[in-house]
Design a protein around this motif. Structure first.
Motif, PDB file in Angstrom:
ATOM      1  N   PRO A 159       0.799  -1.231   0.000  1.00 49.19           N
ATOM      2  CA  PRO A 159       0.000   0.000   0.000  1.00 49.19           C
ATOM      3  C   PRO A 159       0.836   1.288   0.000  1.00 49.19           C
ATOM      4  O   PRO A 159       0.317   2.367  -0.226  1.00 49.19           O
ATOM      5  CB  PRO A 159      -0.805  -0.115   1.288  1.00 49.19           C
ATOM      6  N   ILE A 160       2.144   1.141   0.250  1.00 52.53           N
ATOM      7  CA  ILE A 160       3.029   2.303   0.304  1.00 52.53           C
ATOM      8  C   ILE A 160       4.198   2.039  -0.642  1.00 52.53           C
ATOM      9  O   ILE A 160       5.011   1.149  -0.392  1.00 52.53           O
ATOM     10  CB  ILE A 160       3.540   2.551   1.746  1.00 52.53           C
ATOM     11  N   PRO A 161       4.301   2.802  -1.723  1.00 51.38           N
ATOM     12  CA  PRO A 161       5.319   2.524  -2.735  1.00 51.38           C
ATOM     13  C   PRO A 161       6.745   2.886  -2.322  1.00 51.38           C
ATOM     14  O   PRO A 161       7.692   2.391  -2.912  1.00 51.38           O
ATOM     15  CB  PRO A 161       4.872   3.369  -3.933  1.00 51.38           C
ATOM     16  N   THR A 162       6.916   3.732  -1.312  1.00 50.89           N
ATOM     17  CA  THR A 162       8.256   4.133  -0.879  1.00 50.89           C
ATOM     18  C   THR A 162       8.637   3.402   0.401  1.00 50.89           C
ATOM     19  O   THR A 162       7.809   2.759   1.043  1.00 50.89           O
ATOM     20  CB  THR A 162       8.307   5.656  -0.633  1.00 50.89           C
ATOM     21  N   SER A 163       9.899   3.529   0.796  1.00 52.03           N
ATOM     22  CA  SER A 163      10.338   2.869   2.028  1.00 52.03           C
ATOM     23  C   SER A 163       9.797   3.610   3.245  1.00 52.03           C
ATOM     24  O   SER A 163       9.548   4.815   3.199  1.00 52.03           O
ATOM     25  CB  SER A 163      11.863   2.794   2.089  1.00 52.03           C
ATOM     26  N   TYR A 164       9.603   2.864   4.335  1.00 53.28           N
ATOM     27  CA  TYR A 164       9.069   3.431   5.567  1.00 53.28           C
ATOM     28  C   TYR A 164       9.490   2.560   6.731  1.00 53.28           C
ATOM     29  O   TYR A 164       9.910   1.417   6.563  1.00 53.28           O
ATOM     30  CB  TYR A 164       7.537   3.542   5.515  1.00 53.28           C
ATOM     31  N   ILE A 165       9.365   3.104   7.925  1.00 58.06           N
ATOM     32  CA  ILE A 165       9.646   2.373   9.159  1.00 58.06           C
ATOM     33  C   ILE A 165       8.301   1.960   9.736  1.00 58.06           C
ATOM     34  O   ILE A 165       7.406   2.790   9.905  1.00 58.06           O
ATOM     35  CB  ILE A 165      10.439   3.254  10.143  1.00 58.06           C
ATOM     36  N   PHE A 166       8.160   0.671  10.026  1.00 57.83           N
ATOM     37  CA  PHE A 166       6.892   0.107  10.489  1.00 57.83           C
ATOM     38  C   PHE A 166       6.958  -0.142  11.992  1.00 57.83           C
ATOM     39  O   PHE A 166       7.888  -0.784  12.478  1.00 57.83           O
ATOM     40  CB  PHE A 166       6.627  -1.197   9.733  1.00 57.83           C
ATOM     41  N   GLU A 167       5.971   0.379  12.726  1.00 64.03           N
ATOM     42  CA  GLU A 167       5.914   0.207  14.179  1.00 64.03           C
ATOM     43  C   GLU A 167       4.504  -0.172  14.601  1.00 64.03           C
ATOM     44  O   GLU A 167       3.531   0.347  14.054  1.00 64.03           O
ATOM     45  CB  GLU A 167       6.278   1.515  14.893  1.00 64.03           C
ATOM     46  N   VAL A 168       4.405  -1.050  15.591  1.00 67.53           N
ATOM     47  CA  VAL A 168       3.130  -1.398  16.213  1.00 67.53           C
ATOM     48  C   VAL A 168       3.304  -1.154  17.705  1.00 67.53           C
ATOM     49  O   VAL A 168       4.269  -1.628  18.306  1.00 67.53           O
ATOM     50  CB  VAL A 168       2.734  -2.872  15.962  1.00 67.53           C
ATOM     51  N   SER A 169       2.376  -0.392  18.279  1.00 70.31           N
ATOM     52  CA  SER A 169       2.473  -0.131  19.716  1.00 70.31           C
ATOM     53  C   SER A 169       1.087  -0.033  20.336  1.00 70.31           C
ATOM     54  O   SER A 169       0.077  -0.015  19.643  1.00 70.31           O
ATOM     55  CB  SER A 169       3.266   1.151  19.986  1.00 70.31           C
ATOM     56  N   SER A 170       1.078   0.039  21.649  1.00 72.17           N
ATOM     57  CA  SER A 170      -0.161   0.187  22.409  1.00 72.17           C
ATOM     58  C   SER A 170      -0.747   1.572  22.155  1.00 72.17           C
ATOM     59  O   SER A 170      -0.016   2.544  21.955  1.00 72.17           O
ATOM     60  CB  SER A 170       0.147   0.024  23.898  1.00 72.17           C
ATOM     61  N   ALA A 171      -2.063   1.654  22.191  1.00 72.56           N
ATOM     62  CA  ALA A 171      -2.719   2.959  22.070  1.00 72.56           C
ATOM     63  C   ALA A 171      -2.364   3.845  23.264  1.00 72.56           C
ATOM     64  O   ALA A 171      -2.427   5.062  23.171  1.00 72.56           O
ATOM     65  CB  ALA A 171      -4.238   2.782  21.976  1.00 72.56           C
ATOM     66  N   GLY A 172      -1.980   3.241  24.373  1.00 73.46           N
ATOM     67  CA  GLY A 172      -1.527   3.990  25.538  1.00 73.46           C
ATOM     68  C   GLY A 172      -2.652   4.439  26.448  1.00 73.46           C
ATOM     69  O   GLY A 172      -3.803   4.542  26.046  1.00 73.46           O
ATOM     70  N   ALA A 173      -2.285   4.707  27.676  1.00 72.22           N
ATOM     71  CA  ALA A 173      -3.261   5.123  28.682  1.00 72.22           C
ATOM     72  C   ALA A 173      -3.791   6.522  28.396  1.00 72.22           C
ATOM     73  O   ALA A 173      -4.916   6.843  28.752  1.00 72.22           O
ATOM     74  CB  ALA A 173      -2.633   5.070  30.071  1.00 72.22           C
ATOM     75  N   GLU A 174      -2.983   7.361  27.758  1.00 71.47           N
ATOM     76  CA  GLU A 174      -3.403   8.726  27.452  1.00 71.47           C
ATOM     77  C   GLU A 174      -3.594   8.888  25.948  1.00 71.47           C
ATOM     78  O   GLU A 174      -3.114   9.829  25.326  1.00 71.47           O
ATOM     79  CB  GLU A 174      -2.401   9.733  28.021  1.00 71.47           C
TER      80      GLU A 174
END
Length: 152
Positions: free
Chosen positions: A68-83
């Motif tokens: 879905p993204i033709p260029t390079s990118y950094i992929f991260e998955v994290s918690s939505a967080g308490a705030e």
């Protein structure tokens, strides 16, 4: 929402659900000269690092195949967080009565933000809080961000 985030959201929601998580948000942003694709997940009882890793590992090949993204990118998955930031109508319904901070574009009654119990959000985006016993409503044009606020 941009087309990139919409496409990624459609790909990521079922993957997150396989691991008992809800996809909270998708960001595709440029920071310090690099593009970042960030997914925020949530689940009852909270998200662990293992949850983030599992969703990331499962989603990585799906993203590679769909491209879905033709260029390079950094992929991260994290918690939505308490705030976490509240964006969708369902977010506001889910956290009615909770402490939130409304940040403004310009000062409102001399303040750039107000903290109080969330009383509601109308269809036009007006957010209403109970601020120290006083009901205050902020039209969407005044609201830059609404974020959950941890109480100590």
């Amino acid at each position: 929402m941009s087309k990139v985030t919409e496409r990624v959201q459609a790909l990521a929601e079922p993957v997150a659900a396989e691991y008992g998580c809800e996809l909270w948000d998708v960001e595709y942003v440029r920071e310090a000269g690099a593009w970042y694709l960030r997914l925020y997940i949530d689940k009852p009882g909270g998200v662990s690092i293992d949850d983030c890793e599992a969703v990331s590992r499962a989603l990585d090949p799906v993203l590679d195949e769909a491209d879905p993204i033709p260029t390079s990118y950094i992929f991260e998955v994290s918690s939505a967080g308490a705030e976490r930031v509240l964006k969708r109508p369902g977010d506001f319904e889910r956290f009615l009565g909770e402490q939130v901070e409304v940040r403004h574009y310009q000062p409102v009654e001399g303040a750039k933000s107000h903290v109080g119990a969330l009383l509601g959000r109308t269809e036009d985006g007006t957010v209403t809080l109970d601020v120290k016993g006083r009901s205050m409503s902020f039209p969407a044009a005044q609201v830059a961000q609404v974020r959950l606020r941890m109480t100590i």
